[in-house]
Write a protein that holds these residues in place. Structure first.
Motif, PDB file in Angstrom:
ATOM      1  N   LYS A  95      74.806  76.902 -10.671  1.00 34.49           N
ATOM      2  CA  LYS A  95      74.517  75.481 -10.872  1.00 34.49           C
ATOM      3  C   LYS A  95      73.011  75.251 -10.948  1.00 34.49           C
ATOM      4  O   LYS A  95      72.515  74.548 -11.833  1.00 34.49           O
ATOM      5  CB  LYS A  95      75.115  74.672  -9.708  1.00 34.49           C
ATOM      6  CG  LYS A  95      75.176  73.187  -9.993  1.00 34.49           C
ATOM      7  CD  LYS A  95      76.035  72.468  -8.993  1.00 34.49           C
ATOM      8  CE  LYS A  95      75.315  72.294  -7.688  1.00 34.49           C
ATOM      9  NZ  LYS A  95      76.085  71.533  -6.711  1.00 34.49           N
ATOM     10  N   HIS A 147      79.947  68.883  -2.673  1.00 32.64           N
ATOM     11  CA  HIS A 147      79.226  69.925  -3.392  1.00 32.64           C
ATOM     12  C   HIS A 147      78.494  70.838  -2.411  1.00 32.64           C
ATOM     13  O   HIS A 147      78.117  71.948  -2.740  1.00 32.64           O
ATOM     14  CB  HIS A 147      78.240  69.312  -4.394  1.00 32.64           C
ATOM     15  CG  HIS A 147      77.137  68.541  -3.756  1.00 32.64           C
ATOM     16  ND1 HIS A 147      77.333  67.327  -3.151  1.00 32.64           N
ATOM     17  CD2 HIS A 147      75.823  68.836  -3.586  1.00 32.64           C
ATOM     18  CE1 HIS A 147      76.176  66.896  -2.652  1.00 32.64           C
ATOM     19  NE2 HIS A 147      75.257  67.790  -2.899  1.00 32.64           N
ATOM     20  N   LYS A 196      83.532  72.894  -5.849  1.00 28.76           N
ATOM     21  CA  LYS A 196      82.169  72.361  -5.755  1.00 28.76           C
ATOM     22  C   LYS A 196      81.894  71.401  -6.910  1.00 28.76           C
ATOM     23  O   LYS A 196      80.744  71.181  -7.290  1.00 28.76           O
ATOM     24  CB  LYS A 196      81.158  73.499  -5.780  1.00 28.76           C
ATOM     25  CG  LYS A 196      81.296  74.490  -4.639  1.00 28.76           C
ATOM     26  CD  LYS A 196      80.281  74.245  -3.552  1.00 28.76           C
ATOM     27  CE  LYS A 196      80.381  75.281  -2.451  1.00 28.76           C
ATOM     28  NZ  LYS A 196      81.062  74.796  -1.257  1.00 28.76           N
TER      29      LYS A 196
END
Lengths: 300, 321
Positions: free
Chosen positions: B165, A143, B191
């Motif tokens: 996000k 991430h 991601k």
């Protein structure tokens, strides 16, 4: 804090992309004080060559790292040939001309190469295969950063170090520095100036091709126009860091990338370019030669 | 078409007569044309073509109590402002796509926190601004957590993705074209962000699927409804080819539909009385080349325009009527 780190990583990736392309600009400028506007197009041609080679190899049944390496090598060789030819056709005949002439010639070359690829290939966006595999051991930090991004950052750092070593410690490097300082004097002491300049273009083009392959496989799409935007930003990075300075190109790229990422993250992505260019203006006001550039007095 | 109709006995036993004028798409000319048509005593108007010219002419028709139906004027204000109760159209207004995208995200996908992203271009930003407006007006069903423009052609969009996000968005509505959309979608999936991505006609392009490949799966995009299989559409195109020997131009099917709708309205109303025809238009459904349509209280056609599509197994599939 996590968010800050995420933005930092994304700025680092962007910055490395800019820096990788900026190295080519800064090298050429360092030697012959020419802004090679066709550099972005060499980057684009590198990406296209890699796409063609990768498609053929994939068709032959190859996969994974060998495709990346082979496609990269062919793209580098091809781009070097382009860089060499561009210099011979567009810049060498203008070596004694006023400084504006090669600049115009560079812009012309850039437009020519864009349209050449447009006609020879296509105006559409083409998918570029993800040649860089996702490493399994990086899964926990995915991430934050993908393996493609890590490879771009590492490659930029390696290229920068190799380039610095080449210029500092080899005969070619010495000849480059001599040519940069005073071209006619270098000629008098027996340096083959024309060959040095060709070498510079060839090395710069090789770097552009490396950038083209890595960045295209990170982004996943290319068209004939990608060189323009990437080129403008990389050129900005080179000027910001101090054009002609190799660590400057890297630093300029990182400053630009991080500024954009933080501007997007904490202000608004509408203003990302505003902040990027505001930084450029400020740096140029207080340090006209860029962050790491040396102010040269004009010889009269 | 009108000739055919007249040969069959016309409407309510009367022959339909056409008065054809050209407003040159200019507001000042349109106002003159409107005055001329009113003085000639027309019952209904089919037109105008351009939004600006339509706006200039509508006041004249309203004061004369004449219904006008445009096949092509897409400016949202024509119906939404409420200034022209006598205005109807058989084409979707500019904000229809945004409305569809927002309704789909809030009602069908049941998402509440929406990030609205656009590419700063006229098309994308216009779409995004309408989308934001509809979400704000949704009465608390949805909330815009992020409204931002991105730079088209940038090398990397990871910062904006991290921001989406960070803001806790449950869905992204994107206004723009496919090159940026595929970069954002690819970046989001890489991601590990798996939230719905709803976009517009600029993304409903096969190149998007070709470029974003497996990352395109599940992406929603609205696009014009497919009318090519409607029997009346095929018939209308055939008629045009027979009469003029070539393919019809732009807005032909909308104009054909408007003519059918107007004449049907008069037929059902039993007269050309303004109130009766207006009521008939808003209540009666009519089969046309753009599908079965009726009109809402604002004058927009129900049943025309856009549908929502989703990428499934590498192609766009219609998911909603």
């Amino acid at each position: 804090m996590e968010y800050f780190l995420e933005l930092f990583m994304s700025g680092l990736t962007r910055g490395s992309i800019y820096a990788l392309i900026a190295l080519g600009y800064t090298m050429v400028y360092g030697i012959i004080e020419l802004i090679n506007f066709a550099h972005g197009e060499i980057y684009m041609i590198g990406a296209f060559t890699a796409l063609i080679v990768a498609s053929v190899l994939t068709f032959q049944g190859m996969t994974g790292a060998p495709v990346l390496i082979l496609a990269g090598v062919v793209a580098v060789i091809y781009s070097m040939a382009y860089g060499y030819t561009v210099e011979k056709i567009a810049y060498k005949p203008l070596r004694q001309a006023p400084r504006l002439s090669p600049l115009i010639s560079a812009i012309g070359m850039s437009i020519f190469l864009q349209n050449y690829v447009l006609l020879a290939q296509t105006s559409n966006f083409l998918p570029f295969p993800a040649l860089i595999p996702e490493f399994a051991f990086l899964a926990p930090v995915r991430h934050l950063m993908s393996s493609a991004e890590i490879i771009i950052v590492v490659t930029t750092a390696v290229c920068m170090v190799l380039l610095t070593l080449l210029i500092k410690y080899t005969r070619v490097g010495k000849a480059m520095r001599a040519t940069a300082q005073d071209r006619s004097m270098a000629l008098l002491v027996g340096v083959n100036v024309n060959r040095v300049i060709s070498t510079t273009f060839v090395i710069g083009s090789a770097l552009a091709a490396v950038g083209g392959v890595l960045i295209a496989s990170h982004i996943g799409q290319i068209n004939f126009f990608i060189g323009f935007i990437a080129g403008i930003k990389a050129f900005t990075a080179a000027v910001l860091g101090g054009i002609g300075s190799i660590p400057g190109a890297a630093l300029g790229g990182l400053v630009l990338g991080l500024t954009e990422a933080f501007a997007t993250g904490y202000v608004s992505s509408d203003y990302e370019d505003v902040f990027a260019f505001a930084i450029l203006v400020l740096v140029l006001i207080f340090r006209p030669a860029g962050i790491l550039g040396r102010a040269t007095t004009q010889k009269v | 078409m009108v000739d055919d109709l007249n040969a069959k006995g016309g409407v309510l036993g009367k022959q339909v007569e056409l008065f054809v004028e050209d407003d040159q798409c200019k507001p000042e000319v349109a106002a003159n044309v409107a005055a001329k048509l009113v003085s000639e005593g027309v019952s209904v108007v089919l037109g105008h073509i351009c939004s600006g010219a339509t706006k200039a002419a509508m006041g004249t028709y309203r004061d004369a109590k004449i219904i006008a139906m445009s096949p092509s004027a897409t400016n949202p204000a024509l119906t939404q402002s409420g200034d022209y109760p006598n205005f109807f159209r058989t084409i979707a207004s500019d904000d229809m796509q945004a409305k569809l995208g927002v309704d789909f995200t809030l009602d069908t996908l049941k998402k509440k926190k929406i990030a609205v992203i656009h590419d700063k271009g006229d098309y994308g930003k216009g779409f995004a601004e309408f989308a934001k407006k509809f979400i704000d007006e949704s009465g608390g069903k949805g909330e815009v957590v992020l409204f931002e423009g991105i730079t088209p052609g940038a090398v990397d969009y990871s910062a904006i993705i991290q921001k989406i996000k960070e803001k806790g968005a449950e869905a992204v509505i994107y206004g723009g074209y496919h090159p940026e959309a595929s970069k954002i979608v690819t970046g989001m999936k890489k991601k590990m962000m798996d939230i719905p991505f709803v976009s517009d006609d600029g993304v409903k392009d096969d190149t998007f699927i070709k470029v974003a490949k497996e990352y395109a799966e599940g992406v929603y995009a609205s696009g014009p409804r497919d009318t090519s299989k409607i029997p009346l559409y095929i018939k209308a195109v055939d008629e045009h080819k027979k009469a003029y020997g070539e393919e019809p131009g732009a807005f032909y099917k909308e104009a054909y539909a408007a003519t059918l709708a107007l004449l049907n309205g008069i037929q059902k109303a039993g007269s050309t009385d303004y109130a009766a025809v207006e009521k008939a238009l808003r209540t009666e459904w009519v089969e046309t080349p753009v599908g079965k349509i009726s009109f809402d209280e604002r004058g927009d056609a129900k049943g025309v325009g856009f549908s929502m599509y989703q990428v499934k197994n590498g192609e766009y599939v219609q998911v909603q009527e």
